[in-house]
Design a protein around this motif. Structure first.
Motif, mmCIF file in Angstrom:
data_model
loop_
_atom_site.group_PDB
_atom_site.id
_atom_site.type_symbol
_atom_site.label_atom_id
_atom_site.label_comp_id
_atom_site.label_asym_id
_atom_site.label_seq_id
_atom_site.Cartn_x
_atom_site.Cartn_y
_atom_site.Cartn_z
ATOM 1 N N SER A 1 0.348 10.015 -0.702
ATOM 2 C CA SER A 1 -0.769 8.887 -0.980
ATOM 3 C C SER A 1 -1.773 9.266 -0.261
ATOM 4 O O SER A 1 -1.963 10.306 0.376
ATOM 5 C CB SER A 1 -0.185 7.620 -0.273
ATOM 6 N N GLN A 2 -2.851 8.742 -0.603
ATOM 7 C CA GLN A 2 -4.389 9.193 -0.130
ATOM 8 C C GLN A 2 -4.258 8.750 1.414
ATOM 9 O O GLN A 2 -4.847 9.779 2.260
ATOM 10 C CB GLN A 2 -5.317 8.222 -0.612
ATOM 11 N N GLY A 3 -3.591 7.888 1.943
ATOM 12 C CA GLY A 3 -3.585 7.529 3.227
ATOM 13 C C GLY A 3 -2.895 8.871 4.013
ATOM 14 O O GLY A 3 -3.413 9.106 5.020
ATOM 15 N N ARG A 4 -1.572 9.082 3.363
ATOM 16 C CA ARG A 4 -0.902 10.318 4.154
ATOM 17 C C ARG A 4 -1.759 11.555 3.926
ATOM 18 O O ARG A 4 -1.498 12.271 4.888
ATOM 19 C CB ARG A 4 0.376 10.193 3.318
ATOM 20 N N LEU A 5 -2.395 11.762 2.983
ATOM 21 C CA LEU A 5 -2.976 12.820 2.863
ATOM 22 C C LEU A 5 -4.109 13.124 3.910
ATOM 23 O O LEU A 5 -4.475 13.971 4.726
ATOM 24 C CB LEU A 5 -4.001 12.993 1.402
ATOM 25 N N ALA A 6 -4.926 11.814 4.336
ATOM 26 C CA ALA A 6 -5.777 11.538 5.112
ATOM 27 C C ALA A 6 -5.088 12.177 6.659
ATOM 28 O O ALA A 6 -5.724 12.853 7.379
ATOM 29 C CB ALA A 6 -6.435 10.518 5.240
ATOM 30 N N GLU A 7 -3.923 11.511 6.708
ATOM 31 C CA GLU A 7 -3.235 11.835 8.054
ATOM 32 C C GLU A 7 -2.963 13.484 8.102
ATOM 33 O O GLU A 7 -3.096 14.008 9.111
ATOM 34 C CB GLU A 7 -1.876 11.060 8.066
ATOM 35 N N GLU A 8 -2.466 13.975 7.173
ATOM 36 C CA GLU A 8 -1.901 15.280 7.182
ATOM 37 C C GLU A 8 -3.177 16.361 7.160
ATOM 38 O O GLU A 8 -2.891 17.292 7.853
ATOM 39 C CB GLU A 8 -1.213 15.914 5.909
ATOM 40 N N SER A 9 -4.078 15.786 6.586
ATOM 41 C CA SER A 9 -5.392 17.060 6.691
ATOM 42 C C SER A 9 -6.419 16.423 7.711
ATOM 43 O O SER A 9 -7.241 17.490 8.040
ATOM 44 C CB SER A 9 -6.023 16.795 5.411
ATOM 45 N N LEU A 10 -6.149 15.465 8.535
ATOM 46 C CA LEU A 10 -7.273 15.118 9.594
ATOM 47 C C LEU A 10 -8.573 14.940 9.139
ATOM 48 O O LEU A 10 -9.607 15.115 9.906
ATOM 49 C CB LEU A 10 -7.009 16.036 10.680
ATOM 50 N N LEU A 11 -8.601 14.624 7.849
ATOM 51 C CA LEU A 11 -10.001 14.109 7.143
ATOM 52 C C LEU A 11 -10.208 12.720 6.959
ATOM 53 O O LEU A 11 -9.158 12.065 7.105
ATOM 54 C CB LEU A 11 -9.944 14.800 5.680
ATOM 55 N N SER B 1 3.764 5.246 -6.835
ATOM 56 C CA SER B 1 4.677 5.449 -5.869
ATOM 57 C C SER B 1 5.933 4.878 -6.109
ATOM 58 O O SER B 1 5.921 3.449 -6.596
ATOM 59 C CB SER B 1 4.285 4.986 -4.543
ATOM 60 N N PHE B 2 7.224 5.370 -6.061
ATOM 61 C CA PHE B 2 8.515 4.816 -6.361
ATOM 62 C C PHE B 2 8.552 3.822 -5.471
ATOM 63 O O PHE B 2 9.413 2.683 -5.445
ATOM 64 C CB PHE B 2 9.459 5.898 -6.635
ATOM 65 N N ARG B 3 8.180 4.019 -4.097
ATOM 66 C CA ARG B 3 8.662 2.987 -2.727
ATOM 67 C C ARG B 3 7.640 1.860 -2.840
ATOM 68 O O ARG B 3 8.022 0.945 -2.500
ATOM 69 C CB ARG B 3 8.180 4.034 -1.613
ATOM 70 N N ASP B 4 6.214 1.965 -3.356
ATOM 71 C CA ASP B 4 5.458 0.956 -3.264
ATOM 72 C C ASP B 4 4.391 0.939 -4.322
ATOM 73 O O ASP B 4 3.512 2.085 -4.538
ATOM 74 C CB ASP B 4 4.589 0.958 -2.133
ATOM 75 N N ALA B 5 4.879 0.385 -5.515
ATOM 76 C CA ALA B 5 4.129 0.357 -6.741
ATOM 77 C C ALA B 5 2.480 0.086 -6.691
ATOM 78 O O ALA B 5 1.873 0.247 -7.773
ATOM 79 C CB ALA B 5 4.839 -0.550 -7.876
ATOM 80 N N ARG B 6 2.179 -0.336 -5.718
ATOM 81 C CA ARG B 6 0.586 -0.762 -5.409
ATOM 82 C C ARG B 6 -0.324 0.639 -5.138
ATOM 83 O O ARG B 6 -1.029 0.676 -5.141
ATOM 84 C CB ARG B 6 0.555 -1.702 -4.384
ATOM 85 N N LYS B 7 0.614 1.582 -4.686
ATOM 86 C CA LYS B 7 -0.175 2.859 -4.311
ATOM 87 C C LYS B 7 0.195 3.798 -5.275
ATOM 88 O O LYS B 7 1.185 4.006 -5.824
ATOM 89 C CB LYS B 7 0.943 3.557 -2.993
ATOM 90 N N GLN B 8 -0.766 4.819 -5.269
ATOM 91 C CA GLN B 8 -0.643 6.013 -6.254
ATOM 92 C C GLN B 8 -0.267 7.024 -5.102
ATOM 93 O O GLN B 8 -0.827 7.281 -4.008
ATOM 94 C CB GLN B 8 -1.873 6.357 -6.963
#
Length: 90
Positions: free
Chosen positions: A44-54, A77-84
């Protein structure tokens, strides 16, 4: 990163070459996001921000640039259809 299956290594190499050429023209933030997606996708976009530190805003910009270059794609997302979630599409 190979995007083809069952093809000769020459065709896979060409695909990698084209991917790298398109990526080369993008800003550093987009390159970093692509590298994170290469090792740990879909994210997800949020997880990308966490992983990249951006910052979130920078990740959003990077994803837009990657989408414009047809290097990344998204789905719900299969886990949360509100997220991409995003993944490489090379």
């Amino acid at each position: 990163m190979s995007t083809t299956t069952g093809e000769s290594s020459g065709e896979t190499l060409m695909s990698d070459e084209k991917f790298r050429e398109r990526l080369r023209e993008l800003p550093p933030s987009a390159k970093l996001v692509a590298k994170v997606l290469e090792t740990d996708a879909p994210l997800s976009q949020g997880r990308l921000a966490e992983e990249s530190l951006l910052p979130d805003r920078t990740v959003r910009y990077a994803l837009n640039r990657l989408e414009e270059a047809d290097l990344v794609d998204s789905r719900y997302s299969f886990r949360d259809a509100r997220k991409q979630v995003y993944f490489l599409d090379a």
